[in-house]
Design a protein around this motif. Structure first.
Motif, PDB file in Angstrom:
ATOM      1  N   ARG A  75      10.334   9.814   7.598  1.00  0.00           N
ATOM      2  CA  ARG A  75      10.323   8.425   7.107  1.00  0.00           C
ATOM      3  C   ARG A  75      10.106   8.411   5.590  1.00  0.00           C
ATOM      4  O   ARG A  75      11.042   8.212   4.824  1.00  0.00           O
ATOM      5  CB  ARG A  75       9.254   7.620   7.852  1.00  0.00           C
ATOM      6  CG  ARG A  75       9.427   6.124   7.759  1.00  0.00           C
ATOM      7  CD  ARG A  75       8.903   5.532   6.474  1.00  0.00           C
ATOM      8  NE  ARG A  75       7.476   5.707   6.305  1.00  0.00           N
ATOM      9  CZ  ARG A  75       6.840   5.450   5.162  1.00  0.00           C
ATOM     10  NH1 ARG A  75       7.500   5.011   4.100  1.00  0.00           N
ATOM     11  NH2 ARG A  75       5.537   5.648   5.049  1.00  0.00           N
ATOM     12  N   ASP A  76       8.920   8.704   5.139  1.00  0.00           N
ATOM     13  CA  ASP A  76       8.661   8.668   3.693  1.00  0.00           C
ATOM     14  C   ASP A  76       9.462   9.778   2.996  1.00  0.00           C
ATOM     15  O   ASP A  76      10.035   9.582   1.925  1.00  0.00           O
ATOM     16  CB  ASP A  76       7.160   8.859   3.432  1.00  0.00           C
ATOM     17  CG  ASP A  76       6.689   8.146   2.175  1.00  0.00           C
ATOM     18  OD1 ASP A  76       7.467   8.084   1.223  1.00  0.00           O
ATOM     19  OD2 ASP A  76       5.545   7.665   2.142  1.00  0.00           O
ATOM     20  N   HIS A  96       3.378   1.304  13.240  1.00  0.00           N
ATOM     21  CA  HIS A  96       2.719   1.350  11.926  1.00  0.00           C
ATOM     22  C   HIS A  96       3.233   0.169  11.111  1.00  0.00           C
ATOM     23  O   HIS A  96       4.405   0.134  10.737  1.00  0.00           O
ATOM     24  CB  HIS A  96       3.085   2.676  11.231  1.00  0.00           C
ATOM     25  CG  HIS A  96       2.547   2.795   9.834  1.00  0.00           C
ATOM     26  ND1 HIS A  96       2.964   3.771   8.968  1.00  0.00           N
ATOM     27  CD2 HIS A  96       1.629   2.064   9.147  1.00  0.00           C
ATOM     28  CE1 HIS A  96       2.332   3.645   7.804  1.00  0.00           C
ATOM     29  NE2 HIS A  96       1.520   2.605   7.887  1.00  0.00           N
ATOM     30  N   MET A 103      -0.555  -1.468   1.614  1.00  0.00           N
ATOM     31  CA  MET A 103       0.179  -0.681   0.617  1.00  0.00           C
ATOM     32  C   MET A 103      -0.413  -0.911  -0.776  1.00  0.00           C
ATOM     33  O   MET A 103      -0.840  -2.013  -1.099  1.00  0.00           O
ATOM     34  CB  MET A 103       1.669  -1.072   0.642  1.00  0.00           C
ATOM     35  CG  MET A 103       2.530  -0.205  -0.253  1.00  0.00           C
ATOM     36  SD  MET A 103       4.287  -0.365   0.120  1.00  0.00           S
ATOM     37  CE  MET A 103       4.627  -1.993  -0.499  1.00  0.00           C
ATOM     38  N   PRO A 149      -3.163   3.896   1.603  1.00  0.00           N
ATOM     39  CA  PRO A 149      -2.157   4.586   0.796  1.00  0.00           C
ATOM     40  C   PRO A 149      -2.436   4.517  -0.710  1.00  0.00           C
ATOM     41  O   PRO A 149      -2.823   3.480  -1.243  1.00  0.00           O
ATOM     42  CB  PRO A 149      -0.856   3.820   1.081  1.00  0.00           C
ATOM     43  CG  PRO A 149      -1.169   2.827   2.137  1.00  0.00           C
ATOM     44  CD  PRO A 149      -2.648   2.614   2.113  1.00  0.00           C
ATOM     45  N   THR A 209      -0.099   4.538  -2.998  1.00  0.00           N
ATOM     46  CA  THR A 209       1.361   4.389  -3.006  1.00  0.00           C
ATOM     47  C   THR A 209       2.010   4.917  -4.280  1.00  0.00           C
ATOM     48  O   THR A 209       3.117   5.444  -4.247  1.00  0.00           O
ATOM     49  CB  THR A 209       1.688   2.889  -2.812  1.00  0.00           C
ATOM     50  OG1 THR A 209       1.018   2.469  -1.625  1.00  0.00           O
ATOM     51  CG2 THR A 209       3.170   2.626  -2.705  1.00  0.00           C
ATOM     52  N   HIS A 258      -3.048   8.583   2.623  1.00  0.00           N
ATOM     53  CA  HIS A 258      -1.598   8.745   2.408  1.00  0.00           C
ATOM     54  C   HIS A 258      -1.386   8.780   0.894  1.00  0.00           C
ATOM     55  O   HIS A 258      -1.454   7.753   0.231  1.00  0.00           O
ATOM     56  CB  HIS A 258      -0.889   7.540   3.045  1.00  0.00           C
ATOM     57  CG  HIS A 258       0.588   7.481   2.831  1.00  0.00           C
ATOM     58  ND1 HIS A 258       1.495   7.605   3.873  1.00  0.00           N
ATOM     59  CD2 HIS A 258       1.342   7.295   1.721  1.00  0.00           C
ATOM     60  CE1 HIS A 258       2.715   7.490   3.399  1.00  0.00           C
ATOM     61  NE2 HIS A 258       2.655   7.299   2.090  1.00  0.00           N
ATOM     62  N   HIS A 273       0.570   9.864  -2.711  1.00  0.00           N
ATOM     63  CA  HIS A 273       1.780  10.283  -3.430  1.00  0.00           C
ATOM     64  C   HIS A 273       1.362  11.142  -4.617  1.00  0.00           C
ATOM     65  O   HIS A 273       0.206  11.129  -5.058  1.00  0.00           O
ATOM     66  CB  HIS A 273       2.615   9.064  -3.813  1.00  0.00           C
ATOM     67  CG  HIS A 273       3.389   8.543  -2.630  1.00  0.00           C
ATOM     68  ND1 HIS A 273       4.692   8.899  -2.406  1.00  0.00           N
ATOM     69  CD2 HIS A 273       3.019   7.755  -1.595  1.00  0.00           C
ATOM     70  CE1 HIS A 273       5.104   8.325  -1.272  1.00  0.00           C
ATOM     71  NE2 HIS A 273       4.105   7.615  -0.759  1.00  0.00           N
ATOM     72  N   TYR A 333      12.005  -0.859   2.110  1.00  0.00           N
ATOM     73  CA  TYR A 333      10.617  -1.015   2.526  1.00  0.00           C
ATOM     74  C   TYR A 333       9.784  -1.678   1.436  1.00  0.00           C
ATOM     75  O   TYR A 333       8.679  -2.080   1.631  1.00  0.00           O
ATOM     76  CB  TYR A 333      10.040   0.310   3.018  1.00  0.00           C
ATOM     77  CG  TYR A 333       9.199   1.105   2.076  1.00  0.00           C
ATOM     78  CD1 TYR A 333       7.880   1.409   2.397  1.00  0.00           C
ATOM     79  CD2 TYR A 333       9.707   1.574   0.880  1.00  0.00           C
ATOM     80  CE1 TYR A 333       7.105   2.165   1.546  1.00  0.00           C
ATOM     81  CE2 TYR A 333       8.940   2.328   0.031  1.00  0.00           C
ATOM     82  CZ  TYR A 333       7.641   2.615   0.359  1.00  0.00           C
ATOM     83  OH  TYR A 333       6.883   3.362  -0.479  1.00  0.00           O
TER      84      TYR A 333
END
Ligand code: KIV
Ligand code: ZN
Length: 520
Positions: free
Chosen positions: A15-16, A99, A142, A170, A172, A203, A205, A516
């Motif tokens: 997905r990501d 989710h 998010m 996240p 993000t 989560h 990045h 998204y």
């Protein structure tokens, strides 16, 4: 603080990871990667974003049906339509998970133009709706790391009360740092009523190169689910890399006393497979899975290694699935050696497949001084061409400083040989034009990538090509010591796959109809 030392691994490569520009995988490739993830012991597989396209929906549904152990999760924005579609896709799984997410930071709240109260209400409604469908609901604010703390606590509490079982925090935009990442989880555990009854996930990045460190800091503070991808694939600079988190927890168990359910010996194989199918090669010096991660070149290091491997290695290559017995392959190697070597590299081939690879291996060994592991992997991953409608028979290219570059090509199309000559802006363009003149199509070239799999001027080049025609996407790959030949084969491979997709899927099957980022 949670009492358990078990950290769940939530993999979002499909997905990501697949959201990184150019990393689109075919349907079959997604099913294959999901199976490898399941076999290696991933707890939750985020298989896609079902409302985004027919292709995503189908992939998530099929992965849900096929997976044996892992929970299967789909992503949904904060609206009923997304959530219903997500549920439709994951409901067949042994352990389904929805989710759902919404951007909660000031910048993200401005996009759907909701004020704080309106957004809080939306979170209550959508998480309640998801929970009425599915027992296992994950909710993400998010851009949590740029959300005001009071508001973050408020919305996390609402999501918990509405039935979320996992709250994912996240980072993000890859903005946080380890101490802050830990403090955020600690604050939520301390301030939010009901926080001790759910699982917190992290989560991260990698925009500042701190994703893995941030994830581990969150775990130390009480998060018990790490979201990650194979090879750190993902938007922009990518995500926390699964292999880094898992190996850090294994190697530094003394100071990071947590465990995962991952079979680490499967890491190298899945890393290589993801690199191939996504068309994103692993950088040589990437931790754990890079080509140089266990290579020692300087005299001092080599000397130390010979005396005691622990002098310069903090883990054994075998721990991640590399074998230290090095069978050197060359033109005198036979079928048995090839079979043993491929097994060592994670490929257990049937006899007919082995024969096919052996013929191509001999051909390569005649042209190349030394055949490296990466060369063999590239050979195995080339497709079985027996069903292909288009086959490359001959290619001769004229290139150099005095253009125009020219390609003479002979293709076998449905069993008949046909030839053409074309010019172009460079030898690859001329070659693609020649193929197109023999087999006209309406596809546009979306991606063309070349990389050398080994070193030296006789290295094999692997080429990835992505075509798009009426919302159908197909990718092709090939490897050869001649870059233009590899390009022609990859292009033809993509066309052959497109022909199959035309028969099997409707127009638009691979078009993502939503982004998204439209998180409202
Ligand atoms: O990075 C992010 O915020 C995401 C969410 C959808 C969880 O990927
Ligand atoms: Zn993300």
């Amino acid at each position: 603080m949670p009492q358990t030392d078990r950290v769940k691994i939530f993999d979002t490569t499909l997905r990501d990871g697949e959201q990184s520009p150019g990393a689109t995988m075919t349907h079959e490739e997604k099913l294959e990667i999901a199976q490898l993830l399941d076999e290696m012991g991933v707890d939750i597989i985020e298989a896609g974003f079902p409302i985004a396209s027919e292709g995503d929906f189908k992939a998530v549904s099929e992965i849900a049906r096929a997976t044996r152990n892992a929970s299967i999760c789909g992503l949904a924005r904060a609206n009923f339509k997304d959530i219903d579609r997500c549920w439709e896709a994951v409901r067949h799984a042994r352990h389904p998970r929805i989710h759902t997410f919404i951007g909660t930071s000031p910048l993200h709240r401005a996009i759907p133009n909701l004020d704080k109260d309106q957004m809080a209400e939306r979170i209550h409604e959508t998480v309640t709706h998801a929970r009425n469908l599915c027992e296992d609901v994950q909710w993400s604010p998010m851009d949590a790391t740029r959300t005001e703390h009071d508001y973050l606590c408020r919305v996390v509490e609402i999501a918990i009360r509405a039935g979320a079982t996992t709250i994912n925090i996240p980072d993000t935009v890859g903005y946080t740092a380890p101490r802050e990442s830990a403090a955020l989880i600690a604050m939520l555990l301390e301030r939010v009523p009901g926080a001790d009854a759910i699982t917190f996930a992290t989560h991260c990045h990698n925009d500042l190169g701190m994703a893995t460190a941030n994830s581990l800091a969150a775990v130390e503070a009480g998060a018990r689910q790490v979201e990650c991808t194979i090879n750190g694939l993902g938007e922009r600079a990518g995500n926390t890399a699964l292999e880094e988190v898992v190996m850090a927890l294994k190697v530094r168990h003394d100071i990071l006393p947590f465990r995962t359910g991952i079979d680490t010996t499967k890491i190298m194989n899945i890393s290589r497979r993801v690199a191939t199918v996504s068309g994103f090669p692993v950088q040589f010096n990437k931790a754990i899975v890079g080509k140089n991660a266990f290579a020692h070149e300087s005299g001092i290091h080599q000397d130390g290694m010979l005396k005691n491997a622990e002098t310069f290695e903090i883990m054994r290559p075998q721990d991640v699935g590399l074998n230290d017995t090095n069978l050197v392959m060359g033109k005198h190697s036979g079928r048995a050696a090839l079979r043993a070597k491929l097994k060592e590299l994670g490929f257990d081939l049937a006899d007919n497949q082995l024969n096919d690879v052996f013929v191509r291996f001999k051909d390569l060994a005649d042209r190349k001084k030394e055949v490296f592991d990466e060369d063999l992997i590239a050979l195995v991953l080339q497709n079985d061409a027996s069903q292909d409608r288009l086959k490359l028979k001959h290619l001769r290219v004229i290139c150099g400083t005095d253009g125009p570059q020219k390609a003479d090509i002979v293709l076998e199309i449905d069993g008949q040989e046909r030839s053409a000559t074309a010019t172009g802006d460079g030898p690859v363009d001329a070659t693609f034009n020649a193929v197109k003149s023999l087999f006209p199509h309406g596809a546009t070239l979306q991606i063309y990538q070349v990389h050398a799999v080994t070193e030296g001027t006789d290295a094999q080049a692997t080429v990835s090509v992505r075509l798009e025609e009426q919302g159908r996407i197909s990718t092709g790959q090939s490897a050869d010591t001649d870059t233009v030949v590899a390009s022609a084969k990859a292009y033809i491979n993509a066309i052959n796959r497109l022909i199959v997709r035309r028969e099997k899927t409707a127009p638009g099957a691979d078009t993502k109809t939503v982004s998204y980022r439209d998180a409202g």
